[in-house]
Write a protein that holds these residues in place. Structure first.
Motif, PDB file in Angstrom:
ATOM      1  N   PHE A  16     -34.415  60.517  31.830  1.00 31.41           N
ATOM      2  CA  PHE A  16     -34.102  59.868  33.104  1.00 31.41           C
ATOM      3  C   PHE A  16     -35.289  60.091  34.025  1.00 31.41           C
ATOM      4  O   PHE A  16     -35.646  61.241  34.277  1.00 31.41           O
ATOM      5  CB  PHE A  16     -32.850  60.462  33.753  1.00 31.41           C
ATOM      6  CG  PHE A  16     -31.575  60.092  33.064  1.00 31.41           C
ATOM      7  CD1 PHE A  16     -31.225  58.760  32.898  1.00 31.41           C
ATOM      8  CD2 PHE A  16     -30.721  61.076  32.584  1.00 31.41           C
ATOM      9  CE1 PHE A  16     -30.041  58.422  32.284  1.00 31.41           C
ATOM     10  CE2 PHE A  16     -29.536  60.734  31.965  1.00 31.41           C
ATOM     11  CZ  PHE A  16     -29.193  59.405  31.808  1.00 31.41           C
ATOM     12  N   VAL A  21     -33.768  64.741  29.141  1.00 33.43           N
ATOM     13  CA  VAL A  21     -32.435  65.285  29.337  1.00 33.43           C
ATOM     14  C   VAL A  21     -31.829  65.686  27.996  1.00 33.43           C
ATOM     15  O   VAL A  21     -31.129  66.695  27.896  1.00 33.43           O
ATOM     16  CB  VAL A  21     -31.553  64.239  30.059  1.00 33.43           C
ATOM     17  CG1 VAL A  21     -30.099  64.641  30.038  1.00 33.43           C
ATOM     18  CG2 VAL A  21     -32.027  64.046  31.495  1.00 33.43           C
ATOM     19  N   SER A  41     -24.065  74.014  33.196  1.00 35.17           N
ATOM     20  CA  SER A  41     -24.133  72.763  33.946  1.00 35.17           C
ATOM     21  C   SER A  41     -25.530  72.148  33.841  1.00 35.17           C
ATOM     22  O   SER A  41     -26.526  72.847  33.934  1.00 35.17           O
ATOM     23  CB  SER A  41     -23.789  73.051  35.409  1.00 35.17           C
ATOM     24  OG  SER A  41     -23.696  71.854  36.105  1.00 35.17           O
ATOM     25  N   GLY A  42     -25.543  70.829  33.604  1.00 41.33           N
ATOM     26  CA  GLY A  42     -26.821  70.121  33.563  1.00 41.33           C
ATOM     27  C   GLY A  42     -27.533  70.186  32.224  1.00 41.33           C
ATOM     28  O   GLY A  42     -28.663  69.717  32.100  1.00 41.33           O
ATOM     29  N   GLY A  44     -26.750  68.605  29.517  1.00 44.05           N
ATOM     30  CA  GLY A  44     -26.737  67.326  28.815  1.00 44.05           C
ATOM     31  C   GLY A  44     -25.461  67.047  28.037  1.00 44.05           C
ATOM     32  O   GLY A  44     -25.447  66.162  27.177  1.00 44.05           O
ATOM     33  N   LYS A  45     -24.381  67.727  28.360  1.00 49.64           N
ATOM     34  CA  LYS A  45     -23.120  67.509  27.640  1.00 49.64           C
ATOM     35  C   LYS A  45     -22.572  66.114  27.915  1.00 49.64           C
ATOM     36  O   LYS A  45     -22.254  65.355  26.992  1.00 49.64           O
ATOM     37  CB  LYS A  45     -22.070  68.564  28.056  1.00 49.64           C
ATOM     38  CG  LYS A  45     -22.532  69.990  27.882  1.00 49.64           C
ATOM     39  CD  LYS A  45     -21.456  70.983  28.284  1.00 49.64           C
ATOM     40  CE  LYS A  45     -21.066  70.944  29.747  1.00 49.64           C
ATOM     41  NZ  LYS A  45     -22.100  71.471  30.659  1.00 49.64           N
ATOM     42  N   THR A  46     -22.481  65.791  29.206  1.00 52.45           N
ATOM     43  CA  THR A  46     -21.962  64.474  29.569  1.00 52.45           C
ATOM     44  C   THR A  46     -22.853  63.379  28.996  1.00 52.45           C
ATOM     45  O   THR A  46     -22.367  62.379  28.475  1.00 52.45           O
ATOM     46  CB  THR A  46     -21.860  64.349  31.105  1.00 52.45           C
ATOM     47  OG1 THR A  46     -20.940  65.329  31.573  1.00 52.45           O
ATOM     48  CG2 THR A  46     -21.393  62.972  31.522  1.00 52.45           C
ATOM     49  N   THR A  47     -24.149  63.590  29.071  1.00 56.00           N
ATOM     50  CA  THR A  47     -25.081  62.588  28.551  1.00 56.00           C
ATOM     51  C   THR A  47     -24.857  62.367  27.051  1.00 56.00           C
ATOM     52  O   THR A  47     -24.890  61.228  26.580  1.00 56.00           O
ATOM     53  CB  THR A  47     -26.532  63.019  28.823  1.00 56.00           C
ATOM     54  OG1 THR A  47     -26.658  63.327  30.215  1.00 56.00           O
ATOM     55  CG2 THR A  47     -27.514  61.926  28.465  1.00 56.00           C
ATOM     56  N   GLN A  85     -15.133  62.679  33.272  1.00 54.28           N
ATOM     57  CA  GLN A  85     -15.183  63.902  34.073  1.00 54.28           C
ATOM     58  C   GLN A  85     -14.590  63.666  35.466  1.00 54.28           C
ATOM     59  O   GLN A  85     -13.920  64.514  36.009  1.00 54.28           O
ATOM     60  CB  GLN A  85     -16.635  64.377  34.179  1.00 54.28           C
ATOM     61  CG  GLN A  85     -16.785  65.754  34.784  1.00 54.28           C
ATOM     62  CD  GLN A  85     -18.163  66.352  34.536  1.00 54.28           C
ATOM     63  OE1 GLN A  85     -19.085  65.670  34.099  1.00 54.28           O
ATOM     64  NE2 GLN A  85     -18.313  67.624  34.801  1.00 54.28           N
ATOM     65  N   GLU A 162     -14.681  67.596  30.159  1.00 60.20           N
ATOM     66  CA  GLU A 162     -14.017  68.613  30.983  1.00 60.20           C
ATOM     67  C   GLU A 162     -12.666  68.124  31.490  1.00 60.20           C
ATOM     68  O   GLU A 162     -12.422  68.077  32.693  1.00 60.20           O
ATOM     69  CB  GLU A 162     -14.909  69.023  32.151  1.00 60.20           C
ATOM     70  CG  GLU A 162     -16.262  69.497  31.660  1.00 60.20           C
ATOM     71  CD  GLU A 162     -17.027  70.281  32.698  1.00 60.20           C
ATOM     72  OE1 GLU A 162     -16.405  70.888  33.580  1.00 60.20           O
ATOM     73  OE2 GLU A 162     -18.260  70.301  32.610  1.00 60.20           O
TER      74      GLU A 162
HETATM   75  N1  LIG Z   1     -28.041  58.577  35.530  1.00 63.54           N
HETATM   76  C1  LIG Z   1     -28.853  59.640  35.664  1.00 63.54           C
HETATM   77  N2  LIG Z   1     -30.042  59.517  36.303  1.00 63.54           N
HETATM   78  C2  LIG Z   1     -30.858  60.587  36.428  1.00 63.54           C
HETATM   79  N3  LIG Z   1     -30.596  61.813  35.950  1.00 63.54           N
HETATM   80  C3  LIG Z   1     -29.449  61.996  35.312  1.00 63.54           C
HETATM   81  C4  LIG Z   1     -28.507  60.929  35.141  1.00 63.54           C
HETATM   82  N4  LIG Z   1     -27.441  61.405  34.469  1.00 63.54           N
HETATM   83  C5  LIG Z   1     -27.708  62.705  34.228  1.00 63.54           C
HETATM   84  N5  LIG Z   1     -28.895  63.062  34.735  1.00 63.54           N
HETATM   85  C6  LIG Z   1     -29.509  64.405  34.628  1.00 63.54           C
HETATM   86  O1  LIG Z   1     -29.443  64.801  33.293  1.00 63.54           O
HETATM   87  C7  LIG Z   1     -29.147  66.171  33.181  1.00 63.54           C
HETATM   88  C8  LIG Z   1     -27.950  66.377  32.280  1.00 63.54           C
HETATM   89  O2  LIG Z   1     -26.821  65.818  32.897  1.00 63.54           O
HETATM   90  P1  LIG Z   1     -25.375  65.877  32.279  1.00 63.54           P
HETATM   91  O3  LIG Z   1     -24.489  65.118  33.208  1.00 63.54           O
HETATM   92  O4  LIG Z   1     -25.419  65.427  30.874  1.00 63.54           O
HETATM   93  O5  LIG Z   1     -25.035  67.432  32.363  1.00 63.54           O
HETATM   94  P2  LIG Z   1     -23.714  68.196  31.951  1.00 63.54           P
HETATM   95  O6  LIG Z   1     -24.080  69.094  30.842  1.00 63.54           O
HETATM   96  O7  LIG Z   1     -22.604  67.244  31.715  1.00 63.54           O
HETATM   97  O8  LIG Z   1     -23.427  69.078  33.232  1.00 63.54           O
HETATM   98  P3  LIG Z   1     -22.033  69.440  33.966  1.00 63.54           P
HETATM   99  O9  LIG Z   1     -21.439  70.567  33.195  1.00 63.54           O
HETATM  100  O10 LIG Z   1     -22.475  69.884  35.323  1.00 63.54           O
HETATM  101  O11 LIG Z   1     -21.182  68.213  33.988  1.00 63.54           O
HETATM  102  C9  LIG Z   1     -28.972  66.681  34.589  1.00 63.54           C
HETATM  103  O12 LIG Z   1     -30.144  67.338  34.973  1.00 63.54           O
HETATM  104  C10 LIG Z   1     -28.750  65.438  35.407  1.00 63.54           C
HETATM  105  O13 LIG Z   1     -29.266  65.605  36.688  1.00 63.54           O
END
Ligand SMILES: Nc1ncnc2c1ncn2[C@@H]1O[C@H](COP(=O)(O)OP(=O)(O)OP(=O)(O)O)[C@@H](O)[C@H]1O
Ligand SMILES: [Mg+2]
Lengths: 352, 274
Positions: A16, A21, A41-42, A44-47, A85, A162
Motif C-alpha cells: 500500500f 504489508v 495489530s497491523g 496484515g491479518k485483515t489484509t 471486523q 475478530e
Molecule cells: N487500504 C489501505 N491503504 C493503506 N494502508 C493499508 C490499507 N489497509 C491496510 N493498510 C496497512 O497495512 C497494514 C496491515 O493492516 P491490516 O489491516 O491487515 O492489519 P491487521 O493485522 O488486521 O491489524 P488489526 O489487528 O489492528 O486489525 C497496516 O499497517 C495498515 O496501516
C-alpha cells in the motif's frame, strides 16, 4: 478427500503506497479446518483475509481456491463469506433482512428464507430481535448479526475478522464454544483472525502466527505453545521470559551467569541464542536450593495465580506464575527443569 | 426542557412573521375580492390556466429528471475522488452560482439566439441555423443549468457520508454490481435524491425569468402568470394569490407522493423491494 487443500496462497506480496504489508505469504489451508491468523495489530491479518475474499489484489502471487486460480474472480463470485471486523451491517435493513440478504440475492423462496433466518437467530442467540433496527443494537449484538449474515449462506470457507472483539468476557467464551460447535457441525472451513492468543489456542486446529506481513510459524496450538520457533512467537503466545544465552555445546546452555542442562542440540558452538522460559515453569524455593538467586520485586494477584517479579543477581527481571504468595523483598531461589528451557536462534537484527 | 425553550423563542417569532403570516395573507387574498369580500371566484378562474400549470409541471419534471441523471453519476464520481480533486470539482459547480442569476440566463440567450454564438459556430461548418431560442428545450436547458447544483450538493453530501464497507459486505454476500447499486448505494442515497428533487423541482415549477428569457413570450409558465397578476397593466393580486395557492398545493401533493413512493417500497419485513 477429507483433508484436501481448499485455499492456497502462493508467494503473495501486497503493498500500500509503496509500503509492503504482506511479504511473500505462502499458505495452504485444508478443507474443514479451523485456522487462526494470530499476530499483533497491523501485521496484515485483515489484509490476508481481504486477499482471500477478493477485496485486495496482490502485487504479485496467486490465490487458489479448490485448485483453481481465482486472482481475477470478483468477490461476489467467490464461495467465501466474511464477518467483517467493523460488522458492516446494512443500516436500512432490520436484523431479519440483514441476515436474509445473501439468500434474497439468490432468490431463495420466502418460506425457506424464513426458516433459515430463524435457525440462525437461534444459533447466535438473537431470537426475538428479528424486527429490530440494527443501528440500535449493542456492539456485541451487531457482531452476532454479522456472524449470522455470513453463516446463513453456508459458504465453503468463512472468513472471520475478530468476530468476538466487541463482546464481554462471558459472552465471548460462550460464542467461542458456539462458533467452534458450528464449525464442527457444518464442516465449513473457518479462517479466523484474532490477536487474543488464548482464543487462538483454544479454538483452532491450526494457528498461523504473523508479524510485519510475514508468517512466523504454522502449527497446532500445542506445537506453537510448546515449541515456539523464535522468541517473538514465544512471547506472543503466552507470556515468556526471554533472556540472552550462549549455547556452549549440545544439551548445555549458559545464561543468568551459569550453565544449564537442556534438551536442545544442533546449534553452533558458542552460538548466541534466545532462551525462553514460561513464567509457570519456574519454581520458587529457598535461596540455597535454587539455580538462580534473586529478590522478590513485586507480586500481583491475577485471579488463578500470582504474578511475581524476581530480580536476579545480574539484574534480569524474571516473571513467574505461582499459586503461592511470596513476600516482596524476600531472597529466593529459582529453578527450572531442562524440558522447560527453550532455546531459539536469535532473530536477525533487522527483524527485531 | 424548560431551558431549551428560551433560545427557540426568537426563531418562533421569526417564523411567525416571515412564514406563517405571509401564508395566511396569500390564502386571504385568494379567497377575497379586491374589495375584501369572500369569494371562490379566484380559485375557479385558476381553472382557465390548467394547461399552463400542466406544462409548467411537465417542464419542471423533465428538468428534474435530467438534473438527476446528470447529477447522480457526477456526485458519485466526485465523492470517490481524493480531497483535492473533490474541492476543485465542487468549486467548478459552485462557480456559476456566484454569477447573477439574470446574467447567467442572459448569457444562454446570446448563445442560443438565431444569430447567436452557437448558430454562428455551426454556420462555419455549414450547419444550421437552428431554431433554439424560444423553445421548450431552451427553457429546460436554462432550468437544468441554473438548478443542477441544487441536485448535486445534497447528493454529494449523502454520498460523502456513505459507508463503502457496505458495498464490500454486499459483494461478499454475492451481490453483482447492479445489485450493489439497488441494494446498497440507492437506499443510502435516497435522502439526497429526495432533497435534490425537491430543491430542483420546486423552483423550476415556479420559475419565470428563465421561461421569459429563453422561452420568449410563447412558452408562458405558471410563474410568469403569477408575476403578471402583480405587474402594472392587469394588476390582480387576488387571482395571483389564488394561482400561487393552487400551485403550492399541487407541489405539496407531488412531494408527499414522492415520499409515499419511498415508504411503499418497504414491505412488512422492512425490506426495500426494488
Ligand atoms: N487500504 C489501505 N491503504 C493503506 N494502508 C493499508 C490499507 N489497509 C491496510 N493498510 C496497512 O497495512 C497494514 C496491515 O493492516 P491490516 O489491516 O491487515 O492489519 P491487521 O493485522 O488486521 O491489524 P488489526 O489487528 O489492528 O486489525 C497496516 O499497517 C495498515 O496501516
Ligand atoms: Mg484487522
Amino acid at each position: 478427500m477429507e483433508n484436501s487443500t481448499i485455499i492456497s496462497l502462493k508467494d503473495i506480496v501486497v503493498e500500500f503506497d509503496g509500503e509492503s504489508v504482506l511479504r511473500h505469504i505462502n499458505l495452504d489451508i485444508r478443507n474443514h479446518e479451523f485456522v487462526t491468523l494470530l499476530g499483533p495489530s497491523g501485521c496484515g491479518k485483515t489484509t490476508t483475509l481481504r486477499i482471500i475474499g477478493g477485496f485486495v489484489n496482490p502485487k504479485s502471487g496467486d490465490v487458489f481456491f479448490d485448485g483453481k486460480r481465482i486472482n481475477d474472480l470478483p468477490p461476489y463470485k467467490r464461495e467465501v463469506n466474511t464477518v467483517f471486523q467493523k460488522y458492516a451491517l446494512f443500516p436500512n435493513l432490520n436484523v431479519y433482512e440483514n441476515i436474509a440478504f445473501g439468500l434474497r440475492l439468490k432468490k431463495v423462496p420466502d418460506e425457506e428464507i424464513r426458516e433459515r433466518v430463524f435457525e440462525m437467530l437461534d444459533l447466535v442467540n438473537m431470537r426475538g430481535y428479528e424486527r429490530r433496527d440494527v443501528n440500535l443494537l449493542s456492539g456485541g449484538q451487531q457482531q452476532r448479526v454479522a456472524i449470522a449474515r455470513a453463516l446463513i449462506n453456508k459458504p465453503q470457507v468463512l472468513l472471520l475478522d475478530e468476530p468476538l472483539g466487541a463482546l464481554d468476557l462471558k459472552l465471548r467464551k460462550e460464542m467461542q464454544i458456539e462458533l467452534k460447535k458450528i464449525q464442527r457441525e457444518t464442516k465449513i472451513t473457518f479462517i479466523y483472525v484474532t490477536h487474543d492468543q488464548e482464543e487462538a489456542l483454544t479454538m483452532s486446529d491450526t494457528v498461523i502466527v504473523m508479524r510485519d506481513g510475514e508468517i512466523q510459524q504454522i502449527g497446532t496450538p500445542i506445537d506453537i505453545y510448546n515449541e515456539p520457533i523464535n522468541a517473538f512467537v514465544a512471547d506472543f503466545i503466552g507470556e515468556s521470559n526471554i533472556i540472552d544465552g550462549i549455547m556452549k555445546k549440545d544439551y548445555l546452555v549458559n545464561f543468568a551467569g551459569r550453565d544449564f542442562d537442556c534438551v536442545d542440540f544442533g546449534f553452533a558452538e558458542n552460538e548466541n541464542v534466545d532462551v525462553v522460559i514460561r513464567p509457570e515453569d519456574i519454581k520458587i524455593s529457598e535461596p540455597e536450593k535454587g539455580q538462580i538467586h534473586g529478590k522478590v520485586e513485586s507480586i500481583i494477584f491475577k485471579g488463578v495465580h500470582y504474578e511475581i517479579v524476581v530480580i536476579d543477581t545480574n539484574g534480569f527481571n524474571w516473571k513467574i506464575h505461582s499459586t503461592l504468595y511470596e513476600e516482596p523483598g524476600r531472597e529466593v531461589g529459582l529453578s527450572v527443569i531442562p524440558d522447560d528451557i527453550h532455546i531459539m536462534h536469535k532473530m536477525a537484527e533487522e527483524e527485531k | 426542557m424548560t431551558k431549551s425553550r428560551y433560545p427557540a423563542f426568537p426563531y418562533i417569532v421569526f417564523m411567525a412573521i416571515f412564514i406563517v403570516i405571509p401564508l395566511i395573507m396569500v390564502a386571504y387574498f385568494a379567497f377575497t375580492t379586491n374589495t375584501g369580500e369572500f369569494t371562490i371566484q379566484n380559485i375557479i378562474r385558476v381553472g382557465d390556466y390548467v394547461p399552463v400549470i400542466i406544462k409548467s409541471l411537465f417542464l419542471a419534471f423533465v428538468a428534474t429528471v435530467i438534473c438527476l441523471g446528470l447529477g447522480y453519476p457526477f456526485a458519485y464520481i466526485m465523492s470517490r475522488k481524493t480531497s483535492n480533486i473533490r474541492r476543485t470539482m465542487f468549486m467548478l459547480i459552485m462557480l456559476p452560482m456566484w454569477m447573477n442569476f439574470l446574467l447567467r440566463t442572459y448569457s444562454w440567450m446570446t448563445i442560443l439566439e438565431n444569430n447567436g454564438l452557437l448558430n454562428r459556430f455551426l454556420g462555419i461548418f455549414g450547419i444550421g441555423p437552428f431554431e433554439m431560442i424560444n423553445t421548450q428545450g431552451a427553457v429546460v436547458l436554462g432550468m437544468v443549468y441554473d438548478y443542477l447544483p441544487f441536485m448535486i450538493v445534497p447528493l454529494y453530501t449523502v454520498m460523502m457520508k456513505m459507508d463503502h464497507s457496505l458495498v464490500q459486505a454486499a459483494q461478499d454476500l454475492g451481490a453483482d454490481p447492479f445489485q450493489v447499486f439497488t441494494h446498497v448505494i440507492l437506499p443510502q442515497t435516497m435522502q439526497g435524491i429526495k432533497t435534490g428533487i425537491t430543491m430542483v423541482f420546486v423552483p423550476s415549477v415556479s420559475t419565470f425569468v428563465i421561461s421569459r428569457m429563453l422561452g420568449g413570450g410563447s412558452e408562458l409558465m405558471v410563474g410568469d402568470l403569477i408575476e403578471m397578476q402583480f405587474g402594472s397593466n392587469n394588476y390582480n393580486p387576488n387571482l395571483g394569490s389564488a394561482i400561487s395557492l393552487v400551485l403550492m398545493i399541487i407541489v405539496l401533493i407531488c412531494m408527499s407522493v414522492m415520499n409515499q413512493f419511498d415508504s411503499d417500497n418497504i414491505d412488512k419485513e422492512g425490506r426495500i423491494a426494488i
